[in-house]
Design a protein around this motif. Structure first.
Motif, short mmCIF file in Angstrom:
data_model
loop_
_atom_site.label_atom_id
_atom_site.label_comp_id
_atom_site.label_asym_id
_atom_site.label_seq_id
_atom_site.Cartn_x
_atom_site.Cartn_y
_atom_site.Cartn_z
N GLY A 292 0.79 -1.22 0.00
CA GLY A 292 0.00 0.00 0.00
C GLY A 292 0.82 1.26 0.00
N LEU A 293 1.91 1.31 0.79
CA LEU A 293 2.75 2.50 0.85
C LEU A 293 3.46 2.75 -0.47
CD1 LEU A 293 4.37 2.34 4.41
CD2 LEU A 293 2.67 3.97 3.57
N GLU A 294 3.95 1.68 -1.09
CA GLU A 294 4.62 1.83 -2.38
C GLU A 294 3.62 2.37 -3.41
OE1 GLU A 294 7.72 1.53 -2.77
OE2 GLU A 294 8.60 -0.18 -1.73
N ILE A 295 2.44 1.79 -3.45
CA ILE A 295 1.44 2.20 -4.44
C ILE A 295 1.04 3.66 -4.21
CG2 ILE A 295 -0.93 1.81 -5.22
CD1 ILE A 295 -0.44 -1.19 -4.58
N LYS A 296 0.82 4.02 -2.95
CA LYS A 296 0.44 5.40 -2.65
C LYS A 296 1.52 6.38 -3.09
CE LYS A 296 -0.95 8.41 1.19
NZ LYS A 296 -1.18 8.50 2.66
N GLY A 297 2.77 6.06 -2.82
CA GLY A 297 3.87 6.94 -3.20
C GLY A 297 4.04 7.07 -4.70
N LEU A 298 3.82 5.97 -5.43
CA LEU A 298 3.95 6.00 -6.89
C LEU A 298 2.78 6.73 -7.53
CD1 LEU A 298 5.19 2.32 -7.45
CD2 LEU A 298 6.56 4.41 -7.63
N MET A 299 1.60 6.55 -7.02
CA MET A 299 0.43 7.24 -7.58
C MET A 299 0.50 8.74 -7.30
SD MET A 299 -1.34 4.99 -9.20
CE MET A 299 -2.94 5.76 -9.43
N ALA A 300 1.22 9.14 -6.26
CA ALA A 300 1.32 10.55 -5.91
C ALA A 300 2.26 11.33 -6.84
CB ALA A 300 1.78 10.71 -4.46
N PHE A 301 2.82 10.66 -7.85
CA PHE A 301 3.59 11.37 -8.86
C PHE A 301 2.69 12.25 -9.73
CE2 PHE A 301 7.12 9.06 -7.53
CZ PHE A 301 8.25 9.37 -8.27
N GLU A 302 1.37 12.04 -9.65
CA GLU A 302 0.45 12.91 -10.37
C GLU A 302 0.63 14.36 -9.91
OE1 GLU A 302 -1.62 12.39 -12.77
OE2 GLU A 302 -1.67 10.21 -12.89
N PRO A 303 0.42 15.33 -10.83
CA PRO A 303 0.04 15.15 -12.22
C PRO A 303 1.22 14.69 -13.08
CG PRO A 303 0.33 17.48 -11.76
CD PRO A 303 0.49 16.76 -10.45
N THR A 304 0.96 13.70 -13.89
CA THR A 304 2.01 13.14 -14.74
C THR A 304 1.72 13.46 -16.20
OG1 THR A 304 0.85 11.02 -14.80
CG2 THR A 304 2.60 11.29 -13.16
N GLY A 305 2.77 13.50 -16.98
CA GLY A 305 2.68 13.78 -18.40
C GLY A 305 4.07 14.06 -18.92
#
Length: 569
Positions: free
Chosen positions: A465-478
């Protein structure tokens, strides 16, 4: 027969082989490695990345020309002059004009928004439009998302008694137009710390400092949504100040949408609370751009300025219909371009046809560049002149290559990765040969495989969960801040079934240890598969928006042991 680039398997290249050694202590291991691969190795850097709205803002007065522009607009407001607002016909230009029009009105300014017709006027400032605006009583002309290369046109405006202020972000030519102020963060004499603002970002900062100059309170939430939309759709890099603009803009959108964006979200089938940068780039942006590509960009401007839901709904439906037609035309034109190219894989792809509309040449060029990993120039051929759009690949500055041949061109402009120009047909063959020669010199003549940069190698089973949360928090991505890209080896492939209207995508079920993941692999229905596979992927929200799935960028049998290369040079 030359093998096309699209048939070569992508190369997997590790972004930074030492990133795992430079990660921030006590951060989730995979997150720390990905951050380090992006150059973020300290807690303050991570704090600035994850919370960009807390950073101090740069001073817009550092932009050359800003003080002169502020004083001139103040005088125009005081003396009740008419201000013409001239913008490009893409989303960046349209949002810039909407920001200026809405922002200047409360200050008492009288404005005339003007967006040229792509088909009858072409890109950028033109003499006819300047004469029309002068005849309408304008004495001050502000350009947005164009003008930095318009030396002749600005001189003509001056002859007619118009002062000109340029708000632009395109590559700056050697000779600046004779404008009262040319505000562009890419000017070599600019001490402004960030040079990658989109034009809507320049317009937003100009408006912000104008309010301050006039002693008026500035309502950030009234314009930040437009600045975010234009920034994402114009593919400006989502780093530094752009990341702040888009983050704050998305927050404002999730809290409530203006009528035009609410209507566009409805026809796009996206709930406002699920808005991401991807939503702006792939759902809202194409529908707005369809207006300028097939009809007139005024439709998109009217949508953004629509005062009521009823007025916005009608415009959104029109844009949605235009977008469907745009999709159809793009598919047909891309197929035609591929047929004209055949198996050729020159260092630069060059296609001209009277059967490709000038409104979609950029889309076709983008498709070709992506499929063949080569710079692509696509021209809509007219009776005497052809209008072109160009898209590039990493390592090749397309606007510099085009500018080298300016003696052959009627007009030109753009960025490192995207540009446009008009050329007389008698110069087409010579221009083609020279652009190909420049590309051959810089890129070589042999086909190059597409490269996928990998941030970290990780076990799929270890993504907690912590890894996923940290990776998803790279938003906004582009662009400039891609989603984290991981490589996981030896994953069990439980299911792979073709999906999509043309069954060109794969819906995947993957398992590693006790964890089962759903995934989607776009345009990979013909991929070589096995019971155990290696996957290169990013995380994304699933269709329901309440879960996470894998966006599989590439897949290969584990037995093939596709190498993860180390970048050299």
């Amino acid at each position: 027969m030359t093998q096309l680039v699209g048939s070569l398997p992508p190369r997997w290249i590790l972004r930074d082989p030492y990133a795992h050694q430079k990660g921030i202590p006590r951060f989730p291991r995979v997150v720390a490695t990905v951050l380090a691969a992006r150059g973020i190795t300290t807690r303050p850097q991570a704090e600035a990345f994850y919370r960009p709205h807390l950073l101090p803002e740069y001073d817009p007065l550092l932009l050359p020309g800003m003080p002169e522009a502020l004083r001139r607009v103040e005088r125009a407001i005081e003396q009740r002059e008419t201000i013409a607002l001239f913008g490009d016909f893409d989303v960046d230009g349209v949002t810039s004009i909407a920001i200026l029009h809405e922002g200047l009105a409360p200050l008492g300014a009288a404005t005339i928004p003007y967006i040229p017709d792509r088909f009858s006027e072409g890109y950028g400032l033109n003499l006819g439009a300047i004469r029309t605006l002068a005849d309408a009583g304008a004495t001050l002309l502000i350009t947005a998302d164009c003008g930095i290369s318009s030396v002749t046109e600005v001189a003509y405006a001056n002859e007619l008694g118009l002062d000109v202020i340029i708000l632009d972000h395109h590559t700056v030519p050697e000779v600046l137009p004779p404008a009262l102020a040319a505000i562009n963060p890419k000017r070599i004499d600019s001490p402004y710390p960030f040079d990658e603002l989109a034009a809507c970002g320049v317009a937003y900062r100009f408006l912000q400092v104008l309010y301050e100059h006039l002693g008026r309170a500035f309502d950030d939430t009234a314009f930040i949504d437009l600045a975010a939309l234009g920034t994402v759709v114009d593919v400006a890099p989502l780093i530094d100040e752009n990341r702040r603009i888009v983050t704050r803009g998305l927050e404002a959108m999730r809290a409530g949408l203006r009528p035009g964006l609410q209507a566009l979200a409805r026809v796009s089938g996206v709930a406002p609370e699920r808005f991401t940068a991807e939503t702006l780039g792939f759902a809202l942006g194409p529908r707005m751009n369809a207006a300028g590509r097939l009809a007139h960009a005024n439709l998109a401007l009217q949508l953004l300025l629509a005062p009521t839901a009823a007025a916005a709904a009608t415009l959104a439906e029109q844009l949605n219909a235009l977008n469907r037609e745009r999709q159809r035309q793009t598919e047909e034109a891309t197929a035609l371009a591929e047929e004209l190219l055949g198996p050729e894989d020159a260092p630069l792809l060059f296609v001209a046809s009277e059967h490709i509309s000038p409104g979609i040449v950029g889309l076709v060029a983008s498709r070709l560049a992506e499929r063949r990993n080569r710079p692509a120039v696509v021209l809509s051929r007219g009776p005497e002149e052809s209008r072109a759009s160009a898209r590039s690949v990493p390592g090749f500055d397309i606007v510099v290559a085009i500018r080298k041949e300016k003696a052959l061109l009627v007009r030109h402009g753009g960025h490192r990765s995207a540009a446009g120009f008009t050329v007389r047909n008698e110069n087409l063959e010579l221009l083609r040969d020279r652009l190909i020669a420049t590309a051959a010199e810089q890129l070589g003549c042999q086909p190059a495989a597409r490269v996928i940069e990998v941030d970290a190698q990780a076990s799929l089973a270890d993504l907690d969960g912590l890894e996923i949360k940290g990776l998803m928090a790279f938003e906004p991505t582009g662009h400039g801040n891609r989603k984290p890209v991981l490589l996981s080896r030896g994953v069990e492939l439980r299911e792979a079934r073709p999906v999509g209207a043309d069954r060109s995508h794969l819906r995947l079920t993957l398992r590693d240890g006790r964890v089962t993941w759903r995934g989607i692999a776009f345009r990979q229905a013909e991929a070589d598969l096995d019971a155990r596979v290696d996957i290169v992927y990013s995380l994304q929200r699933d269709l329901r928006g309440d879960g996470v799935e894998l966006e599989v960028l590439d897949i290969a049998p584990a037995a093939a042991a596709r190498p993860l290369e180390i970048r050299t040079g």
